[in-house]
Design an enzyme around this catalytic site. Structure first.
Site, PDB file in Angstrom:
ATOM      1  N   TYR A 130     -28.515 -18.748  41.590  1.00  0.00           N
ATOM      2  CA  TYR A 130     -28.908 -19.223  40.260  1.00  0.00           C
ATOM      3  C   TYR A 130     -28.574 -20.707  40.083  1.00  0.00           C
ATOM      4  O   TYR A 130     -28.429 -21.194  38.960  1.00  0.00           O
ATOM      5  CB  TYR A 130     -28.212 -18.400  39.175  1.00  0.00           C
ATOM      6  N   SER A 131     -28.491 -21.422  41.178  1.00  0.00           N
ATOM      7  CA  SER A 131     -28.018 -22.800  41.157  1.00  0.00           C
ATOM      8  C   SER A 131     -28.985 -23.756  40.456  1.00  0.00           C
ATOM      9  O   SER A 131     -30.136 -23.914  40.873  1.00  0.00           O
ATOM     10  CB  SER A 131     -27.789 -23.278  42.595  1.00  0.00           C
ATOM     11  N   ASN A 132     -28.494 -24.425  39.403  1.00  0.00           N
ATOM     12  CA  ASN A 132     -29.270 -25.496  38.780  1.00  0.00           C
ATOM     13  C   ASN A 132     -29.518 -26.630  39.765  1.00  0.00           C
ATOM     14  O   ASN A 132     -30.557 -27.297  39.722  1.00  0.00           O
ATOM     15  CB  ASN A 132     -28.519 -26.055  37.560  1.00  0.00           C
ATOM     16  N   HIS A 133     -28.556 -26.857  40.625  1.00  0.00           N
ATOM     17  CA  HIS A 133     -28.671 -27.957  41.582  1.00  0.00           C
ATOM     18  C   HIS A 133     -29.776 -27.700  42.608  1.00  0.00           C
ATOM     19  O   HIS A 133     -30.559 -28.598  42.923  1.00  0.00           O
ATOM     20  CB  HIS A 133     -27.329 -28.170  42.285  1.00  0.00           C
ATOM     21  N   LEU A 134     -29.857 -26.473  43.141  1.00  0.00           N
ATOM     22  CA  LEU A 134     -30.956 -26.151  44.053  1.00  0.00           C
ATOM     23  C   LEU A 134     -32.293 -26.355  43.352  1.00  0.00           C
ATOM     24  O   LEU A 134     -33.236 -26.930  43.923  1.00  0.00           O
ATOM     25  CB  LEU A 134     -30.847 -24.705  44.548  1.00  0.00           C
TER      26      LEU A 134
END
Length: 303
Positions: A74-78
């Site tokens: 659920y990474s915002n960064h990815l």
């Protein structure tokens, strides 16, 4: 590099400072402003835009056309890195925590990443813990070829350079320095930028979004006296929530018309509200909260 710099400057939207007259369930005795970094870019929004900007320029300067980075499902960064790659012409590779996810249906975050062209590589949690070890990174480069490696969450010195620009913007927009500047804390890159550029008269408050009793900020800067880390508003841990937090967010959105999410910005605003109710801030204090974007991670329970 000049062309990429021009594109970055042109695509960056405004991040206004908005006075919130009555945003909370009950009135509190502070003047609350919201720094609208969620408006910087429709996909690469908030602190991710600021963290990526100088890293993208560095990658191009080094002649590297592939970005490799790390994150959970659920990474915002990815999500932001995949979007940035598509917009600015970089190939992207995401090293995802959890090899068991490889054969499962993709969640919306990972679906978006793949739709942007990001190649996902799933590793075990044991392997993932090696993400900062030089031999592990070298093995990834040997496998995928020359690439610009971004750490988990995108936090490095160039990211902090980008987030440090928030404070000068606030000074220009308000015409003065606020008493407090607040932001959520995940890997610590955004709050480190605030710490480095804030004047001693402004207190920087970081609201830890994960349950990490031994959490330490990145890098070895001596922490100034005007910094405080609030650890009591993680709501059980990273990406975890409670009915009370969700109801608070619904109330905030109804009263302000501003969408937020429950992973970062919602927790910070809840913390500010609770601290204000407890008398933490002097009456009439000017408090600026940084909206760090990440709305793709907003819970469907809020709709």
């Amino acid at each position: 590099m000049a062309e990429l710099a021009r594109q970055l400057a042109e695509l960056a939207g405004n991040s206004p400072v908005q006075l919130l007259a009555d945003p909370f369930p009950e009135p509190v005795a502070i003047r609350l402003f919201l720094k609208r970094d969620d408006l910087l870019h429709p996909q690469v929004s908030g602190n991710k835009w600021r963290k990526l900007t100088y890293n993208l320029l560095a990658a191009q300067q080094r002649g590297l056309k592939t970005l490799l980075t790390f994150g959970g499902a659920y990474s915002n960064h990815l999500y932001a890195t995949a979007a940035a790659g598509q917009v600015f012409g970089f190939t992207t590779i995401g090293i995802v925590r959890g090899e068991e996810l490889a054969n499962r249906p993709r969640n919306p975050t990972l679906q978006f990443c793949e739709a942007c062209g990001m190649q996902l590589h799933f590793v075990s949690r044991v392997e993932y813990r090696r993400k900062d070890e030089p031999p592990f990174i070298k093995a990834l480069i040997n496998r995928f070829g020359p690439c610009y490696v971004l750490p988990e969450g995108g936090t490095n010195e160039l990211a902090v350079r980008g987030t440090a620009e928030i404070i000068p913007e606030l000074r220009a927009q308000l015409g003065y320095m606020p008493d407090y500047v607040c932001c959520p804390v995940g890997t610590g890159g955004t709050v480190m930028g605030l710490i480095r550029s804030a004047t001693p008269a402004t207190t920087v408050l970081g609201f830890l979004a994960l349950n990490a009793p031994t959490f330490q900020l990145p890098f070895v800067d001596p922490l100034p006296e005007n910094f405080r880390l609030q650890t009591g508003y993680s709501f059980g841990g990273y990406a975890k929530t409670t009915p009370a937090l969700l109801e608070f967010i619904r109330t905030f959105e109804r009263k302000t018309g501003i969408r937020i999410e429950q992973v970062y910005t919602g927790k910070m605003l809840y913390g500010i509200y609770e601290l204000a109710r407890q008398g933490y801030f002097p009456a009439g204090a000017t408090v600026v909260a940084v909206h760090t974007g990440g709305l793709q991670g907003r819970s469907s329970e809020l709709d």
